[in-house]
Write a protein that holds these residues in place. Structure first.
Motif, PDB file in Angstrom:
ATOM      1  N   PHE A  11       0.876  -1.179   0.000  1.00 19.36           N
ATOM      2  CA  PHE A  11       0.000   0.000   0.000  1.00 19.36           C
ATOM      3  C   PHE A  11       0.915   1.232   0.000  1.00 19.36           C
ATOM      4  N   GLY A  12       1.088   1.825  -1.179  1.00 22.86           N
ATOM      5  CA  GLY A  12       2.024   2.940  -1.310  1.00 22.86           C
ATOM      6  C   GLY A  12       1.333   4.290  -1.267  1.00 22.86           C
ATOM      7  N   THR A  13       2.106   5.328  -0.975  1.00 17.86           N
ATOM      8  CA  THR A  13       1.563   6.683  -0.960  1.00 17.86           C
ATOM      9  C   THR A  13       1.061   7.069  -2.352  1.00 17.86           C
ATOM     10  N   SER A  14       1.805   6.648  -3.388  1.00 20.01           N
ATOM     11  CA  SER A  14       1.418   6.994  -4.765  1.00 20.01           C
ATOM     12  C   SER A  14       0.823   5.809  -5.521  1.00 20.01           C
ATOM     13  N   ASN A  15       1.410   4.615  -5.314  1.00 20.75           N
ATOM     14  CA  ASN A  15       1.004   3.430  -6.074  1.00 20.75           C
ATOM     15  C   ASN A  15       0.855   2.226  -5.158  1.00 20.75           C
ATOM     16  N   SER A  16      -0.139   1.396  -5.458  1.00 19.28           N
ATOM     17  CA  SER A  16      -0.333   0.186  -4.662  1.00 19.28           C
ATOM     18  C   SER A  16      -0.307  -1.049  -5.549  1.00 19.28           C
ATOM     19  N   PHE A  77      -3.068   9.874   0.890  1.00 19.34           N
ATOM     20  CA  PHE A  77      -3.665   9.856   2.238  1.00 19.34           C
ATOM     21  C   PHE A  77      -2.886   8.984   3.217  1.00 19.34           C
ATOM     22  N   LYS A  78      -2.015   8.113   2.684  1.00 17.81           N
ATOM     23  CA  LYS A  78      -1.159   7.323   3.589  1.00 17.81           C
ATOM     24  C   LYS A  78      -0.313   8.249   4.482  1.00 17.81           C
ATOM     25  N   SER A  79       0.070   9.400   3.925  1.00 18.09           N
ATOM     26  CA  SER A  79       0.930  10.336   4.682  1.00 18.09           C
ATOM     27  C   SER A  79       0.257  10.885   5.939  1.00 18.09           C
ATOM     28  N   PHE A 186      13.062   4.613  -2.210  1.00 20.75           N
ATOM     29  CA  PHE A 186      12.703   6.033  -2.264  1.00 20.75           C
ATOM     30  C   PHE A 186      11.332   6.137  -2.926  1.00 20.75           C
ATOM     31  N   GLY A 187      10.292   6.320  -2.123  1.00 21.58           N
ATOM     32  CA  GLY A 187       8.922   6.253  -2.655  1.00 21.58           C
ATOM     33  C   GLY A 187       8.299   7.611  -2.878  1.00 21.58           C
ATOM     34  N   GLY A 188       6.975   7.680  -2.629  1.00 25.15           N
ATOM     35  CA  GLY A 188       6.247   8.937  -2.780  1.00 25.15           C
ATOM     36  C   GLY A 188       6.184   9.679  -1.446  1.00 25.15           C
ATOM     37  N   GLY A 189       5.936   8.919  -0.354  1.00 27.87           N
ATOM     38  CA  GLY A 189       5.787   9.541   0.956  1.00 27.87           C
ATOM     39  C   GLY A 189       6.987   9.350   1.862  1.00 27.87           C
ATOM     40  N   THR A 190       7.651   8.196   1.756  1.00 30.70           N
ATOM     41  CA  THR A 190       8.758   7.917   2.676  1.00 30.70           C
ATOM     42  C   THR A 190       9.981   7.384   1.946  1.00 30.70           C
ATOM     43  N   SER A 191      11.144   7.628   2.577  1.00 28.39           N
ATOM     44  CA  SER A 191      12.399   7.016   2.114  1.00 28.39           C
ATOM     45  C   SER A 191      12.789   6.006   3.183  1.00 28.39           C
ATOM     46  N   THR A 315       6.747  17.756 -14.423  1.00 27.35           N
ATOM     47  CA  THR A 315       7.928  18.619 -14.527  1.00 27.35           C
ATOM     48  C   THR A 315       9.110  17.980 -13.799  1.00 27.35           C
ATOM     49  N   LYS A 316       8.835  17.477 -12.606  1.00 25.95           N
ATOM     50  CA  LYS A 316       9.897  16.832 -11.823  1.00 25.95           C
ATOM     51  C   LYS A 316      10.465  15.628 -12.576  1.00 25.95           C
ATOM     52  N   ARG A 317       9.570  14.813 -13.151  1.00 26.45           N
ATOM     53  CA  ARG A 317      10.037  13.640 -13.894  1.00 26.45           C
ATOM     54  C   ARG A 317      10.866  14.054 -15.105  1.00 26.45           C
ATOM     55  N   LEU A 319      12.755  16.527 -15.342  1.00 31.04           N
ATOM     56  CA  LEU A 319      14.100  16.907 -14.881  1.00 31.04           C
ATOM     57  C   LEU A 319      14.960  15.680 -14.530  1.00 31.04           C
ATOM     58  N   SER A 320      14.360  14.487 -14.514  1.00 34.17           N
ATOM     59  CA  SER A 320      15.162  13.275 -14.367  1.00 34.17           C
ATOM     60  C   SER A 320      15.787  12.904 -15.707  1.00 34.17           C
ATOM     61  N   GLN A 321      15.287  13.526 -16.779  1.00 32.72           N
ATOM     62  CA  GLN A 321      15.743  13.194 -18.144  1.00 32.72           C
ATOM     63  C   GLN A 321      16.587  14.297 -18.762  1.00 32.72           C
ATOM     64  N   GLY A 381      11.796   2.000  -5.783  1.00 36.71           N
ATOM     65  CA  GLY A 381      10.905   3.159  -5.612  1.00 36.71           C
ATOM     66  C   GLY A 381      11.142   4.196  -6.704  1.00 36.71           C
ATOM     67  N   GLY A 382      10.079   4.935  -7.015  1.00 34.36           N
ATOM     68  CA  GLY A 382      10.116   5.896  -8.121  1.00 34.36           C
ATOM     69  C   GLY A 382      11.115   7.019  -7.936  1.00 34.36           C
ATOM     70  N   THR A 383      11.292   7.476  -6.680  1.00 36.90           N
ATOM     71  CA  THR A 383      12.164   8.624  -6.439  1.00 36.90           C
ATOM     72  C   THR A 383      13.647   8.253  -6.572  1.00 36.90           C
ATOM     73  N   HIS A 407      13.149  -0.974  -9.749  1.00 39.41           N
ATOM     74  CA  HIS A 407      11.840  -1.325 -10.287  1.00 39.41           C
ATOM     75  C   HIS A 407      10.790  -1.276  -9.195  1.00 39.41           C
ATOM     76  N   PHE A 408       9.550  -1.194  -9.619  1.00 42.12           N
ATOM     77  CA  PHE A 408       8.482  -0.900  -8.671  1.00 42.12           C
ATOM     78  C   PHE A 408       7.976  -2.124  -7.911  1.00 42.12           C
ATOM     79  N   HIS A 409       8.416  -3.329  -8.316  1.00 43.71           N
ATOM     80  CA  HIS A 409       7.788  -4.519  -7.759  1.00 43.71           C
ATOM     81  C   HIS A 409       8.562  -5.184  -6.621  1.00 43.71           C
TER      82      HIS A 409
HETATM   83  N1  LIG Z   1      11.233   9.265 -13.472  1.00 43.30           N
HETATM   84  C1  LIG Z   1      11.001   9.758 -12.259  1.00 43.30           C
HETATM   85  N2  LIG Z   1      11.710  10.818 -11.804  1.00 43.30           N
HETATM   86  C2  LIG Z   1      11.453  11.336 -10.589  1.00 43.30           C
HETATM   87  N3  LIG Z   1      10.521  10.872  -9.753  1.00 43.30           N
HETATM   88  C3  LIG Z   1       9.782   9.825 -10.162  1.00 43.30           C
HETATM   89  C4  LIG Z   1       9.983   9.206 -11.427  1.00 43.30           C
HETATM   90  N4  LIG Z   1       9.092   8.183 -11.547  1.00 43.30           N
HETATM   91  C5  LIG Z   1       8.370   8.171 -10.418  1.00 43.30           C
HETATM   92  N5  LIG Z   1       8.777   9.148  -9.578  1.00 43.30           N
HETATM   93  C6  LIG Z   1       8.234   9.478  -8.245  1.00 43.30           C
HETATM   94  O1  LIG Z   1       8.198   8.309  -7.467  1.00 43.30           O
HETATM   95  C7  LIG Z   1       7.157   8.414  -6.489  1.00 43.30           C
HETATM   96  C8  LIG Z   1       6.328   7.150  -6.501  1.00 43.30           C
HETATM   97  O2  LIG Z   1       7.172   6.081  -6.230  1.00 43.30           O
HETATM   98  P1  LIG Z   1       6.644   4.727  -5.587  1.00 43.30           P
HETATM   99  O3  LIG Z   1       5.555   4.159  -6.427  1.00 43.30           O
HETATM  100  O4  LIG Z   1       7.839   3.895  -5.322  1.00 43.30           O
HETATM  101  O5  LIG Z   1       6.031   5.278  -4.231  1.00 43.30           O
HETATM  102  P2  LIG Z   1       5.007   4.558  -3.243  1.00 43.30           P
HETATM  103  O6  LIG Z   1       5.445   3.153  -3.054  1.00 43.30           O
HETATM  104  O7  LIG Z   1       3.626   4.769  -3.704  1.00 43.30           O
HETATM  105  O8  LIG Z   1       5.222   5.418  -1.916  1.00 43.30           O
HETATM  106  P3  LIG Z   1       5.718   4.999  -0.451  1.00 43.30           P
HETATM  107  O9  LIG Z   1       6.499   3.735  -0.574  1.00 43.30           O
HETATM  108  O10 LIG Z   1       6.561   6.161  -0.020  1.00 43.30           O
HETATM  109  O11 LIG Z   1       4.484   4.879   0.366  1.00 43.30           O
HETATM  110  C9  LIG Z   1       6.325   9.636  -6.878  1.00 43.30           C
HETATM  111  O12 LIG Z   1       6.662  10.720  -6.017  1.00 43.30           O
HETATM  112  C10 LIG Z   1       6.786   9.923  -8.306  1.00 43.30           C
HETATM  113  O13 LIG Z   1       6.695  11.293  -8.618  1.00 43.30           O
END
Ligand SMILES: Nc1ncnc2c1ncn2[C@@H]1O[C@H](COP(=O)(O)OP(=O)(O)OP(=O)(O)O)[C@@H](O)[C@H]1O
Ligand SMILES: [Mg+2]
Length: 427
Positions: A11-16, A77-79, A186-191, A315-317, A319-321, A381-383, A407-409
């Motif tokens: 159950f992630g802050t951004s993705n589950s 809402f996890k945050s 490094f996720g959406g809500g927590t590292s 925009t943030k993504r 800037l990763s490119q 994690g995405g971050t 990877h996300f899995h």
């Molecule tokens: N290419 C990218 N560059 C920068 N940030 C990215 C990129 N792809 C995804 N993210 C960021 O990654 C985060 C989501 O990552 P992830 O799915 O691992 O989090 P989560 O598991 O839902 O959150 P948490 O584990 O913290 O509860 C978001 O903040 C998203 O903006």
């Protein structure tokens, strides 16, 4: 009849994501969101067009657009779990507690998995961050709320496993020899971090040398675009003078802090805050101040909060490119084009980065290790895709020890492995 099926839920802050241990075999990520680009990953989103109807994940977004953005959309809402002051929200005249908000989401994940596996499920392994909060009381409170949410969803038996530890279980599967590994999620809500001795032949509790983390990650990085640049456009610096008052005041922190954060901005809609902003507009010092507050109203009233933060995330993504990009928003009354560079992003994020890396340092310290003692650093994690996060890790550990292929899995995969252990009675 209930079977011995055990669901694994990241159950992630951004993705589950959801997997399962079912009929003696392991099911990797289940296709819980068929309409999503990756059907195994559901955006952690709820959309209520009215209090009796809710859409989830990608359908929450499509319905939100289809229904002209009328209704309530909840993200991140996890945050709120560790926040004692955040009880929930009002949906029309009904109170929706945070526990039931999370519970409704978990229940939907459960129902979808039950449909896919064609069985009733009452057991689950659910991930939890290393720390929901830096405050241990708040951290315990968050977990207690998750237990309530899981019960709301109809789970009778639940185990919580730290997310970075779950990611470690996953990496163990590809290991050929014993190694000291640092996992960074490094996720959406927590590292989240763990230092662990990984051995291909198995896992012992003593192998976990430390677990630590902090409640700052992708959402906190999104927020710097708002706090350092875009919030002025919505009256963050608007000045006002109250009737009969002589002091010139500026938009208070209580408003700007909400405005700046993707998890908190929806609370600008709450009656008291909303009324307060209305007062500020009435008492604005100049037309320019009033215009900016007016844009804040458009943002709130025309349901542009979600799309605005989606554009920030894009925009943030970008800037990763590439070293620079343009933020664009086209809603009538809120037209905005703003260039951003990676140098600005790095500068604005420096405090957040520092806090994240001090959690990593603490984790190593607790493990009694120095950076040179770590054989391998695995990222998930995405971050982890943010270049300055990777650069910092490279500076500390060197490129060779870094497994950047994030990877996300991984977390889910490790939770499913835990479900497997549990089914054998060893969790
Ligand atoms: N290419 C990218 N560059 C920068 N940030 C990215 C990129 N792809 C995804 N993210 C960021 O990654 C985060 C989501 O990552 P992830 O799915 O691992 O989090 P989560 O598991 O839902 O959150 P948490 O584990 O913290 O509860 C978001 O903040 C998203 O903006
Ligand atoms: Mg995660």
């Amino acid at each position: 009849m209930a079977t011995d099926t055990i669901l694994s839920i990241d159950f992630g802050t951004s993705n589950s994501l959801v997997g399962a241990h079912h009929e003696g075999r392991r099911y990797e990520a289940l296709p819980i969101d068929p309409m999503a680009a990756d059907p195994t990953m559901m955006r952690t989103l709820l959309f209520f067009p009215h209090p009796d109807l809710c859409y989830y994940g990608s359908e929450a977004i499509s319905q939100y657009i289809e229904q002209d953005m009328e209704g309530r959309l909840f993200r991140s809402f996890k945050s709120h779990l560790p926040n004692k002051n955040y009880l929930g929200t009002m949906l029309n005249n009904r109170i929706l507690t945070l526990e039931s908000l999370v519970g409704v989401f978990l229940l939907e994940l459960k129902k979808r998995a039950e449909k896919i596996l064609n069985t009733k499920i009452e057991k689950a392994v659910i991930g939890k961050p290393a720390r929901y909060s830096m405050d241990s009381v708040a951290d315990g409170f968050a977990l207690h709320r998750m237990q309530k949410a899981a019960a709301f969803a109809g789970f009778k038996d639940v185990q919580f496993v730290p997310e970075p530890l779950a990611a470690a279980f996953d990496y163990r599967r590809s290991l050929k020899s014993e190694k000291i590994v640092l996992i960074g999620d490094f996720g959406g809500g927590t590292s989240d971090f763990t230092v662990i001795r990984l051995r291909p032949e198995g896992f012992k509790k003593e192998d976990v040398l430390a677990i630590d983390g902090c409640p700052l990650a992708g959402d906190a990085l999104d927020s710097v675009f708002m706090s350092h640049r875009l919030s002025d456009y919505f009256g963050a610096k608007s000045r006002y003078r109250l009737p009969m008052g002589s002091n010139v005041l500026t938009m208070p922190l209580a408003v700007t802090q909400r405005l700046n954060h993707p998890a908190h901005i929806v609370h600008l809609k709450e009656k008291e805050t909303y009324e307060f902003i209305r007062e500020v507009k009435k008492c604005s010092l100049t037309q320019k101040d009033a215009d900016a507050v007016e844009r804040l109203f458009v943002l709130i009233e025309d349901q542009q909060i979600f799309p605005f933060f989606e554009s920030i995330e894009k925009t943030k993504r970008a800037l990763s490119q590439e070293p620079q990009t343009e933020f664009k928003f086209n809603y009538p009354g809120l037209e905005l084009t703003e260039p951003f560079t990676i140098a600005q992003f790095i500068e604005w994020s420096s405090q957040t980065k520092e806090k994240i890396f001090s959690a990593l340092d603490r984790c190593l310290e607790t493990a009694g290790l120095k950076t040179e003692d770590v054989d391998l650093v695995c990222l998930t994690g995405g971050t982890a895709k943010v270049p300055f996060i990777q650069n910092e890790l490279e500076t500390r550990f060197g490129k060779n020890r870094l497994q950047t292929q994030s990877h996300f899995h991984s977390v889910l995969s490790g939770l499913t492995e835990s479900a497997n252990f549990w089914s054998q009675g060893v969790l």
